[in-house]
Design a protein around this motif. Sequence first.
Motif, PDB file in Angstrom:
ATOM      1  N   GLU A 135       0.820  -1.214   0.000  1.00  0.00           N
ATOM      2  CA  GLU A 135       0.000   0.000   0.000  1.00  0.00           C
ATOM      3  C   GLU A 135       0.857   1.268   0.000  1.00  0.00           C
ATOM      4  OE1 GLU A 135      -3.097   0.303  -0.448  1.00  0.00           O
ATOM      5  OE2 GLU A 135      -3.944  -1.676  -0.026  1.00  0.00           O
ATOM      6  N   ALA A 136       2.071   1.190   0.520  1.00  0.00           N
ATOM      7  CA  ALA A 136       2.922   2.381   0.610  1.00  0.00           C
ATOM      8  C   ALA A 136       3.245   2.939  -0.769  1.00  0.00           C
ATOM      9  CB  ALA A 136       4.210   2.055   1.368  1.00  0.00           C
ATOM     10  N   GLY A 137       3.391   2.080  -1.765  1.00  0.00           N
ATOM     11  CA  GLY A 137       3.633   2.523  -3.130  1.00  0.00           C
ATOM     12  C   GLY A 137       5.110   2.675  -3.468  1.00  0.00           C
ATOM     13  N   GLU A 138       5.395   2.763  -4.753  1.00  0.00           N
ATOM     14  CA  GLU A 138       6.770   2.774  -5.233  1.00  0.00           C
ATOM     15  C   GLU A 138       7.530   4.031  -4.844  1.00  0.00           C
ATOM     16  OE1 GLU A 138       6.792   2.151  -9.409  1.00  0.00           O
ATOM     17  OE2 GLU A 138       6.095   0.056  -9.281  1.00  0.00           O
ATOM     18  N   ALA A 139       6.839   5.133  -4.616  1.00  0.00           N
ATOM     19  CA  ALA A 139       7.523   6.389  -4.293  1.00  0.00           C
ATOM     20  C   ALA A 139       7.967   6.448  -2.836  1.00  0.00           C
ATOM     21  CB  ALA A 139       6.623   7.578  -4.608  1.00  0.00           C
ATOM     22  N   ALA A 140       7.437   5.571  -2.007  1.00  0.00           N
ATOM     23  CA  ALA A 140       7.718   5.613  -0.566  1.00  0.00           C
ATOM     24  C   ALA A 140       9.045   4.938  -0.238  1.00  0.00           C
ATOM     25  CB  ALA A 140       6.593   4.930   0.205  1.00  0.00           C
ATOM     26  N   THR A 141       9.555   5.264   0.929  1.00  0.00           N
ATOM     27  CA  THR A 141      10.651   4.522   1.542  1.00  0.00           C
ATOM     28  C   THR A 141      10.033   3.485   2.463  1.00  0.00           C
ATOM     29  OG1 THR A 141      12.073   6.476   1.560  1.00  0.00           O
ATOM     30  CG2 THR A 141      12.707   4.646   2.996  1.00  0.00           C
ATOM     31  N   VAL A 142      10.421   2.227   2.302  1.00  0.00           N
ATOM     32  CA  VAL A 142       9.968   1.169   3.212  1.00  0.00           C
ATOM     33  C   VAL A 142      11.192   0.628   3.938  1.00  0.00           C
ATOM     34  CG1 VAL A 142       8.900  -1.109   3.407  1.00  0.00           C
ATOM     35  CG2 VAL A 142       7.986   0.572   1.780  1.00  0.00           C
ATOM     36  N   VAL A 143      11.138   0.667   5.259  1.00  0.00           N
ATOM     37  CA  VAL A 143      12.248   0.219   6.105  1.00  0.00           C
ATOM     38  C   VAL A 143      11.823  -1.040   6.845  1.00  0.00           C
ATOM     39  CG1 VAL A 143      13.641   0.762   8.137  1.00  0.00           C
ATOM     40  CG2 VAL A 143      13.264   2.499   6.393  1.00  0.00           C
ATOM     41  N   ILE A 190      16.797   6.061   9.322  1.00  0.00           N
ATOM     42  CA  ILE A 190      15.514   6.572   8.848  1.00  0.00           C
ATOM     43  C   ILE A 190      15.612   8.066   8.555  1.00  0.00           C
ATOM     44  CG2 ILE A 190      13.164   7.144   9.628  1.00  0.00           C
ATOM     45  CD1 ILE A 190      13.003   4.370  10.863  1.00  0.00           C
ATOM     46  N   GLU A 191      16.263   8.810   9.435  1.00  0.00           N
ATOM     47  CA  GLU A 191      16.409  10.252   9.204  1.00  0.00           C
ATOM     48  C   GLU A 191      17.161  10.520   7.907  1.00  0.00           C
ATOM     49  OE1 GLU A 191      18.083  14.163   8.980  1.00  0.00           O
ATOM     50  OE2 GLU A 191      19.275  12.323   9.266  1.00  0.00           O
ATOM     51  N   LYS A 192      18.221   9.767   7.650  1.00  0.00           N
ATOM     52  CA  LYS A 192      19.010   9.955   6.433  1.00  0.00           C
ATOM     53  C   LYS A 192      18.189   9.627   5.191  1.00  0.00           C
ATOM     54  CE  LYS A 192      22.597  10.435   3.728  1.00  0.00           C
ATOM     55  NZ  LYS A 192      23.025  11.795   3.316  1.00  0.00           N
ATOM     56  N   LEU A 193      17.472   8.512   5.211  1.00  0.00           N
ATOM     57  CA  LEU A 193      16.652   8.120   4.065  1.00  0.00           C
ATOM     58  C   LEU A 193      15.564   9.151   3.799  1.00  0.00           C
ATOM     59  CD1 LEU A 193      16.276   4.297   4.796  1.00  0.00           C
ATOM     60  CD2 LEU A 193      17.700   5.329   3.018  1.00  0.00           C
ATOM     61  N   CYS A 194      14.987   9.693   4.861  1.00  0.00           N
ATOM     62  CA  CYS A 194      13.923  10.690   4.704  1.00  0.00           C
ATOM     63  C   CYS A 194      14.482  12.011   4.190  1.00  0.00           C
ATOM     64  CB  CYS A 194      13.199  10.907   6.031  1.00  0.00           C
ATOM     65  SG  CYS A 194      12.172   9.519   6.540  1.00  0.00           S
ATOM     66  N   ALA A 195      15.637  12.418   4.707  1.00  0.00           N
ATOM     67  CA  ALA A 195      16.247  13.672   4.251  1.00  0.00           C
ATOM     68  C   ALA A 195      16.562  13.604   2.766  1.00  0.00           C
ATOM     69  CB  ALA A 195      17.504  13.971   5.060  1.00  0.00           C
ATOM     70  N   GLY A 200      11.956   3.258  -2.242  1.00  0.00           N
ATOM     71  CA  GLY A 200      12.359   1.863  -2.309  1.00  0.00           C
ATOM     72  C   GLY A 200      12.467   1.211  -0.950  1.00  0.00           C
ATOM     73  N   LEU A 201      12.855  -0.048  -0.998  1.00  0.00           N
ATOM     74  CA  LEU A 201      12.879  -0.923   0.178  1.00  0.00           C
ATOM     75  C   LEU A 201      14.294  -1.040   0.729  1.00  0.00           C
ATOM     76  CD1 LEU A 201      11.571  -3.111   2.015  1.00  0.00           C
ATOM     77  CD2 LEU A 201      11.970  -4.734   0.147  1.00  0.00           C
ATOM     78  N   TYR A 202      14.415  -0.867   2.036  1.00  0.00           N
ATOM     79  CA  TYR A 202      15.712  -0.991   2.708  1.00  0.00           C
ATOM     80  C   TYR A 202      15.567  -1.851   3.959  1.00  0.00           C
ATOM     81  CZ  TYR A 202      17.303   2.866  -0.224  1.00  0.00           C
ATOM     82  OH  TYR A 202      17.645   3.641  -1.301  1.00  0.00           O
ATOM     83  N   VAL A 251      17.043 -13.441   9.718  1.00  0.00           N
ATOM     84  CA  VAL A 251      18.209 -12.565   9.620  1.00  0.00           C
ATOM     85  C   VAL A 251      18.080 -11.733   8.348  1.00  0.00           C
ATOM     86  CG1 VAL A 251      20.721 -12.444   9.467  1.00  0.00           C
ATOM     87  CG2 VAL A 251      19.639 -14.239  10.837  1.00  0.00           C
ATOM     88  N   LEU A 252      18.190 -10.420   8.486  1.00  0.00           N
ATOM     89  CA  LEU A 252      18.075  -9.521   7.345  1.00  0.00           C
ATOM     90  C   LEU A 252      19.450  -8.999   6.941  1.00  0.00           C
ATOM     91  CD1 LEU A 252      14.931  -7.372   8.284  1.00  0.00           C
ATOM     92  CD2 LEU A 252      15.031  -9.526   7.004  1.00  0.00           C
ATOM     93  N   GLU A 253      19.722  -9.049   5.661  1.00  0.00           N
ATOM     94  CA  GLU A 253      20.940  -8.457   5.109  1.00  0.00           C
ATOM     95  C   GLU A 253      20.613  -7.062   4.592  1.00  0.00           C
ATOM     96  OE1 GLU A 253      23.892  -8.933   1.230  1.00  0.00           O
ATOM     97  OE2 GLU A 253      22.457 -10.532   1.710  1.00  0.00           O
ATOM     98  N   ASN A 254      21.402  -6.072   4.990  1.00  0.00           N
ATOM     99  CA  ASN A 254      21.170  -4.690   4.561  1.00  0.00           C
ATOM    100  C   ASN A 254      21.809  -4.455   3.184  1.00  0.00           C
ATOM    101  OD1 ASN A 254      20.082  -4.406   7.135  1.00  0.00           O
ATOM    102  ND2 ASN A 254      21.909  -3.444   7.970  1.00  0.00           N
ATOM    103  N   ARG A 255      21.394  -5.231   2.206  1.00  0.00           N
ATOM    104  CA  ARG A 255      22.062  -5.184   0.909  1.00  0.00           C
ATOM    105  C   ARG A 255      21.838  -3.856   0.197  1.00  0.00           C
ATOM    106  NH1 ARG A 255      22.044 -10.249  -3.195  1.00  0.00           N
ATOM    107  NH2 ARG A 255      23.171 -11.075  -1.397  1.00  0.00           N
ATOM    108  N   ALA A 256      20.620  -3.314   0.250  1.00  0.00           N
ATOM    109  CA  ALA A 256      20.350  -2.058  -0.459  1.00  0.00           C
ATOM    110  C   ALA A 256      21.154  -0.907   0.135  1.00  0.00           C
ATOM    111  CB  ALA A 256      18.859  -1.747  -0.426  1.00  0.00           C
ATOM    112  N   LEU A 257      21.260  -0.850   1.460  1.00  0.00           N
ATOM    113  CA  LEU A 257      22.095   0.188   2.084  1.00  0.00           C
ATOM    114  C   LEU A 257      23.542   0.060   1.630  1.00  0.00           C
ATOM    115  CD1 LEU A 257      20.937   0.341   5.836  1.00  0.00           C
ATOM    116  CD2 LEU A 257      20.481   2.009   4.034  1.00  0.00           C
ATOM    117  N   ALA A 258      24.058  -1.178   1.635  1.00  0.00           N
ATOM    118  CA  ALA A 258      25.450  -1.402   1.260  1.00  0.00           C
ATOM    119  C   ALA A 258      25.697  -1.013  -0.198  1.00  0.00           C
ATOM    120  CB  ALA A 258      25.829  -2.852   1.507  1.00  0.00           C
TER     121      ALA A 258
END
Length: 281
Positions: A135-143, A190-195, A200-202, A251-258
């Motif tokens: 529902e958040a949509g493609e333009a949103a940041t999903v964490v 979250i603050e960095k992604l929002c700024a 996309g998904l992180y 276990v989640l890998e932070n691949r998109a951040l990396a």
Amino acid sequence: MRVLVTGAAGQLGREVVDRLTALGHEVTAAPRDTLDVGRRDHVLGAVGAIRPDVVVNGAAFTDVDGCESDADGAYRTNALAVRHLAEASRRFDAHLCHVSTDYVFSGDQAEPYHEWDRPDPRSVYGASKLAGEQEAGEAATVVRTSWLCGRHGPNMVRTVLRLAGEAGPLRFVDDQRGSPSFAADVAVVIEKLCADRRPGLYHVTNQGAATRNEFAREILRAAGGDPDRVQPITTADLDPPRPAVRPFNSVLENRALALAGLEQPGDYREALRRLVADFSG
């Protein structure tokens, strides 16, 4: 930025508010008792009045077992509410950042899950949170984060420290493995992604993985206790059994951040030591 934070009384919501405020952003904290995100008129009214640059949605029905007996409540808060927030964000030109969970995965995979792995939730909670991502949509940041702990609200660190003050052994399952994550560290990302208004998904978790048994041992060790008090059991040994299925591996890998070259939260053991010291102080 002008920021609206929903679910602002939760352990992550409070840390997000503190982080944004400390950096000089203009923050409106909206806990559940002041903003019912499940009501479209409330959401449109609040976002229209505040006109935020960013909406951070920390509101959620997080009682994993309670969701099994109240699926309508789970989907109302975890999915339909995100539809309302996404609509309001589009209408008033705000960037939406939505917080999700490791429970969107089945837990059957041996390797850590990255952002491009296929979700396959096994609980109402996980399914409703996956619906919220959609529902958040493609333009949103999903964490997506997992095994969240922090200074506020109930969490595993508080539970273990409380049990450590009682007599007898502590028993935690040794067949559920995840990524212990700390709300203050997640709030920084979250603050960095929002700024940056990054869509996309992180995955945003602290580094390192543990079973719940191993995590409990680390908590006791950080508090100066005896980790050998913690005894392993299996999920099947839990009495009474839990209504909701837990992922055996989340276990989640932070691949998109990396891959994006963004800073990741540090080792969970370091964050744990800071939190325990904060509790002790």
